[in-house]
Design a protein around this motif. Structure first.
Motif, PDB file in Angstrom:
ATOM      1  N   PRO A 194       0.846  -1.198   0.000  1.00 47.76           N
ATOM      2  CA  PRO A 194       0.000   0.000   0.000  1.00 47.76           C
ATOM      3  C   PRO A 194       0.886   1.256   0.000  1.00 47.76           C
ATOM      4  O   PRO A 194       1.720   1.438   0.886  1.00 47.76           O
ATOM      5  N   VAL A 195       0.725   2.103  -0.998  1.00 52.82           N
ATOM      6  CA  VAL A 195       1.562   3.305  -1.095  1.00 52.82           C
ATOM      7  C   VAL A 195       0.713   4.515  -1.480  1.00 52.82           C
ATOM      8  O   VAL A 195      -0.385   4.387  -2.028  1.00 52.82           O
ATOM      9  N   TYR A 240      -2.298  -0.170  -4.363  1.00 52.79           N
ATOM     10  CA  TYR A 240      -1.367  -1.265  -4.078  1.00 52.79           C
ATOM     11  C   TYR A 240      -0.485  -1.457  -5.312  1.00 52.79           C
ATOM     12  O   TYR A 240      -0.988  -1.639  -6.420  1.00 52.79           O
ATOM     13  N   VAL A 241       0.833  -1.398  -5.111  1.00 52.93           N
ATOM     14  CA  VAL A 241       1.730  -1.473  -6.257  1.00 52.93           C
ATOM     15  C   VAL A 241       3.110  -1.922  -5.794  1.00 52.93           C
ATOM     16  O   VAL A 241       3.489  -1.715  -4.640  1.00 52.93           O
ATOM     17  N   GLN A 251       0.936   3.221   5.156  1.00 48.22           N
ATOM     18  CA  GLN A 251       1.499   3.345   3.822  1.00 48.22           C
ATOM     19  C   GLN A 251       3.013   3.113   3.862  1.00 48.22           C
ATOM     20  O   GLN A 251       3.717   3.620   4.720  1.00 48.22           O
ATOM     21  N   VAL A 252       3.471   2.312   2.887  1.00 48.66           N
ATOM     22  CA  VAL A 252       4.894   2.013   2.788  1.00 48.66           C
ATOM     23  C   VAL A 252       5.579   3.142   2.028  1.00 48.66           C
ATOM     24  O   VAL A 252       5.099   3.585   0.985  1.00 48.66           O
ATOM     25  N   ARG A 253       6.728   3.597   2.569  1.00 51.96           N
ATOM     26  CA  ARG A 253       7.471   4.666   1.902  1.00 51.96           C
ATOM     27  C   ARG A 253       8.778   4.088   1.350  1.00 51.96           C
ATOM     28  O   ARG A 253       9.456   3.312   2.005  1.00 51.96           O
ATOM     29  N   PHE A 254       9.080   4.515   0.130  1.00 56.29           N
ATOM     30  CA  PHE A 254      10.280   4.009  -0.516  1.00 56.29           C
ATOM     31  C   PHE A 254      11.325   5.119  -0.709  1.00 56.29           C
ATOM     32  O   PHE A 254      12.194   5.021  -1.538  1.00 56.29           O
ATOM     33  N   MET A 255      11.217   6.191   0.074  1.00 61.91           N
ATOM     34  CA  MET A 255      12.142   7.316  -0.085  1.00 61.91           C
ATOM     35  C   MET A 255      13.335   7.151   0.850  1.00 61.91           C
ATOM     36  O   MET A 255      13.239   6.557   1.920  1.00 61.91           O
ATOM     37  N   HIS A 256      14.477   7.644   0.394  1.00 63.46           N
ATOM     38  CA  HIS A 256      15.668   7.611   1.251  1.00 63.46           C
ATOM     39  C   HIS A 256      15.516   8.635   2.369  1.00 63.46           C
ATOM     40  O   HIS A 256      15.093   9.765   2.166  1.00 63.46           O
ATOM     41  N   SER A 257      15.902   8.240   3.557  1.00 59.84           N
ATOM     42  CA  SER A 257      15.829   9.167   4.693  1.00 59.84           C
ATOM     43  C   SER A 257      17.061  10.066   4.703  1.00 59.84           C
ATOM     44  O   SER A 257      18.073   9.789   4.061  1.00 59.84           O
ATOM     45  N   GLU A 258      16.960  11.143   5.415  1.00 64.22           N
ATOM     46  CA  GLU A 258      18.109  12.048   5.541  1.00 64.22           C
ATOM     47  C   GLU A 258      19.229  11.323   6.292  1.00 64.22           C
ATOM     48  O   GLU A 258      18.996  10.497   7.161  1.00 64.22           O
ATOM     49  N   ARG A 259      20.456  11.609   5.901  1.00 61.88           N
ATOM     50  CA  ARG A 259      21.591  10.975   6.552  1.00 61.88           C
ATOM     51  C   ARG A 259      21.691  11.418   8.014  1.00 61.88           C
ATOM     52  O   ARG A 259      21.737  12.606   8.319  1.00 61.88           O
TER      53      ARG A 259
END
Length: 794
Positions: free
Chosen positions: A490-491, A528-529, A656-664
């Protein structure tokens, strides 16, 4: 034929009356054909599906030999237009001799040849009853009634086993039965001396009084054929017993020479065996089937295809196989195949091949109206007769041309793969050459920090490009083998698109290409993807667009939601349009083929495997979507991708699932102790340098068994984390992990796999073995740091 079809009621009436209808067609140039209704076929004991040509042969060949002359005269009378009546004996397969009475004449309205029509009645019972009445009227008339055809006749009183003998002649006049008062005992003793031993048990059972009388309770007459051994040869006789109408306690027993009849029957049986060999050896799709005697090359015909008659006029009238092949070669066999055809069909060659292989195939081409037609002769040995072979001609055109097309397709695929290997050789060597060259330059300029850093930076870029080439090849291989499955999550499409936009924008800016990203009319953003796979599709297409768009050009990405015809699904459209170099119409047909590129990287100066769009197409297909392309050379290309995505019903209730890079996030690893299990010294050196640079205390083990012993020695609390290679000598990482987990069931030491196996199934195996994470080689420092953050906490 329509004229012979009748209702079930009519069939029942005709059958009960023993009456059947038939039609015979005698056309010039064609074998005789006979059609019959169900009643007549039932009378003959033949199946309803019997072919007309076969029915005529079966009917005529089973007429008793003594009636052949009368049969021929009857056919002649009807052919001349006269009505004919014939009463004849017919050899039934299971009933033996039956008697038929036929009436018929010629149908003068039939113009294609001669058509005879008539009916037949089963008169077996009437004939046999009349015979018995004549035979058994009184003792004195028996011999005269039965005639000279019987070698011996016995009139037996079953109440006391007494008998009277009549007309003893031939071989049985030597049977010494008169000296015995008991017919059954004396007859058995007399026969035992002369009956062929292989037939004796059956004859003995037949003359057993109890068994014989039991048989006569069900039938008016019973009989058995057997053999006498006379003058060095076996002669067939028939022993027959019949009830008499004058008394319930009397029977008549006869012996007659039936050698001619039984020999003919044996020949018919051999012919039936031959027919079965034809049927089993050749299937119905054969247009011509002949039975060849290779001593004389004479033929027996079984089937002719009218189509073949068009190819070779007069084909059906040939009765010699040598002449048949000669005519074939001289008329329609392809000139290039004639010499090989003649050699392959030489009688000695055919007989040798069927003797060794049982079946032998000769393939050749026919020429018809300028078209090549692929044909085959199948030769099958008749195991029951020496030098006799069944030959069947049939078309193998469709399957041959299909195999040729498949071969051509395989050759094209091989050429594509060869081209791929050629291109890959160049494309892999290019970044390898850069890596080696820049590394050497960095070493030479080690005192010039700026120069050395620049060389190392360029070497790193080349290594990343090489890794992307290898990943494409491996990804395509996994997709083709069916090992890739979609991971639907789920996004929120809005929140998960930022990373890809920034990455593609950066890619375009480096080439001075204007990049525009537009999202509109997206009503259902919660879906959903498999977002990673969807990103892979977009990245593949957009990076290609940027790659083939010259400086100063533009690339547009337009995302929208369009009407969907699937309930609970939204249809999402992605348009990627560029002002690049475009593609030719010819190449567009092969755009999604594996390993395809319109220009090699040597010519286009653009590197790649030629697999990116093939992978894209496979992923879109997996998502049940579509991808269309429009392109014009010199003007640009437009990709339109449509993907159906299932809509979340209650998005607020789903995390919701997140696929973004987090801040270092800067975290200190100072003082943590990590065990690195690695058998490769270079890989160990890299891992050690990365970890020690972060302040981590590093120990190492050369394989899984060393790591297990180290933990036995140091205990469960000594190491804060273990980095475990998978493929190692002595003991691999999976086995070592399982042992460590069993050693310390109360203490779970974090174990992270470091492996060159980077696929989803490899990650699953790591989890199943008891590991807490899986990182793929080559090691990405940022990913390693993210993994350590999860486990190294104070």
């Amino acid at each position: 034929m329509d004229g012979l079809e009748s209702s079930d009621l009519m069939h029942a009436i005709l059958s009960s009356a023993g009456l059947g209808l038939w039609t015979i067609e005698l056309d010039d140039g064609k074998p005789p054909r006979m059609y019959a209704d169900k009643a007549f076929l039932q009378t003959l004991g033949l199946p309803e599906e019997t072919l007309p040509e076969d029915l005529y042969n079966l009917w005529s060949s089973n007429i008793d030999l003594s009636y052949y002359e009368a049969f021929a005269e009857s056919i002649d009378h009807m052919t001349r237009g006269e009505m004919s009546e014939l009463e004849y004996a017919w050899n039934h397969q299971t009933r033996g001799i039956i008697y038929l009475r036929s009436h018929g004449g010629r149908n003068n309205e039939y113009t294609r040849g001669v058509r005879l029509e008539g009916c037949s009645t089963d008169v077996t019972e009437q004939i046999e009853f009349k015979m018995h009445l004549r035979e058994l009227a009184q003792y004195s008339d028996i011999a005269n009634t039965l005639g000279d055809g019987f070698d011996n006749i016995y009139y037996v009183d079953t109440s006391d086993n007494s008998f009277i003998e009549f007309n003893a002649q031939g071989v049985v006049k030597n049977l010494d039965v008169k000296t015995c008062n008991n017919f059954f005992e004396g007859f058995e003793q007399a026969l035992e001396k002369v009956v062929y031993r292989d037939d004796w048990e059956a004859v003995k059972d037949f003359v057993n009084k109890e068994k014989l009388l039991n048989g006569l309770e069900d039938d008016r007459a019973v009989s058995i054929a057997f053999r006498f051994f006379i003058d060095g040869r076996l002669v067939y006789y028939r022993l027959k017993a019949a009830k008499t109408p004058d008394s319930d306690s009397h029977i008549v027993v006869t012996l007659e020479n039936v050698d001619e009849e039984e020999s003919a029957k044996a020949e018919r049986k051999a012919a039936a065996t031959r027919d079965m060999a034809v049927i089993s050896g050749l299937s119905d799709d054969f247009g011509c089937v002949v039975y060849v005697d290779y001593d004389t090359l004479s033929e027996t015909h079984y089937r002719f295809d009218p189509l073949f008659e068009k190819f070779v006029p007069g084909w059906s009238k040939i009765d010699n196989f040598g002449n048949r092949l000669e005519l074939l070669v001289n008329t329609v066999v392809h000139p290039s195949d004639r010499e090989a055809f003649c050699a392959a069909t030489e009688p000695a060659k055919v007989l040798d091949m069927v003797e060794r292989e049982h079946m032998y195939f000769v393939n050749f081409r026919l020429q018809n109206d300028g078209e090549d037609i692929y044909y085959q002769i199948k030769f099958v040995k008749d195991e029951n007769s020496k030098n006799h072979v069944i030959a069947g001609f049939h078309s193998v055109d469709a399957e041959t041309k299909r195999e040729m097309a498949n071969l051509e397709k395989a050759e094209l695929a091989n050429k594509a793969k060869s081209a791929f290997l050629f291109n890959m050789s160049h494309d892999i060597r290019t970044p390898l050459n850069a890596m080696i060259g820049f590394t050497d330059m960095a070493v030479k300029n080690i005192d010039n920090k700026a120069k050395a850093l620049d060389c190392l930076s360029k070497s790193k870029l080349s290594s990343e490009h090489l890794l992307s080439l290898i990943n494409d090849v491996l990804d395509m291989s996994r997709i083709e083998s069916g090992k890739v499955e979609l991971d639907l999550n789920p996004v929120n499409l809005d929140e998960n698109g930022d990373d890809i936009v920034s990455m593609l924008t950066s890619l375009a800016e480096k080439k001075n290409v204007c990049f525009e990203f537009v999202r509109h009319d997206v009503k259902n953003r919660y879906v959903y993807v498999d977002f990673l796979r969807m990103n892979q599709v977009i990245i593949n297409v957009v990076s290609n667009a940027v790659k083939y768009t010259p400086s100063g050009g533009s690339v547009l990405v337009d995302i929208s939601e369009i009407p969907s015809d699937r309930e609970e699904f939204g249809m999402y459209q992605f348009i990627i349009q560029d002002t690049g170099i475009g593609m030719s119409p010819e190449y567009l047909q092969h755009l999604f083929d594996e390993f395809s590129r319109e220009r090699t990287s040597t010519v286009s100066k653009q590197q790649g495997t030629g697999l990116g769009l093939a992978i894209t197409k496979r992923i879109v297909d997996m998502m049940e979507g579509s991808i269309d392309v429009e392109s014009k050379v010199g003007e640009g290309t437009k990709f339109t991708i449509r993907i159906p995505l299932r809509i979340q019903k209650n998005p607020e209730a789903v995390e919701q699932v997140r696929f973004m890079h987090s801040e270092r996030e800067i975290i200190s690893f100072e003082g943590f102790r990590v065990l690195v299990v690695e058998d490769n010294e270079l890989n160990l050196e890299i891992s050690r340098d990365v970890l020690e640079s972060a302040g981590i205390v590093v120990d190492s083990a050369a394989d899984g068994s060393v790591a297990v012993e180290r933990l036995k020695e140091m205990g469960a609390d000594y190491y804060d984390c273990i980095l475990m290679d998978i493929q190692m000598p002595v003991m691999d990482g999976f086995e070592a992990t399982r042992i460590i987990r069993s050693m310390f069931p109360e203490k779970r030491i974090p174990i992270i796999a470091l492996s060159a196996n980077a696929f989803d199934e490899d990650r699953s195996k790591s989890v199943d073995a008891g590991m807490d994470g899986h990182l793929a080689k080559p090691i990405v420092i940022a990913q390693l740091e993210d993994a350590l953050k999860k486990f190294l906490k104070r």
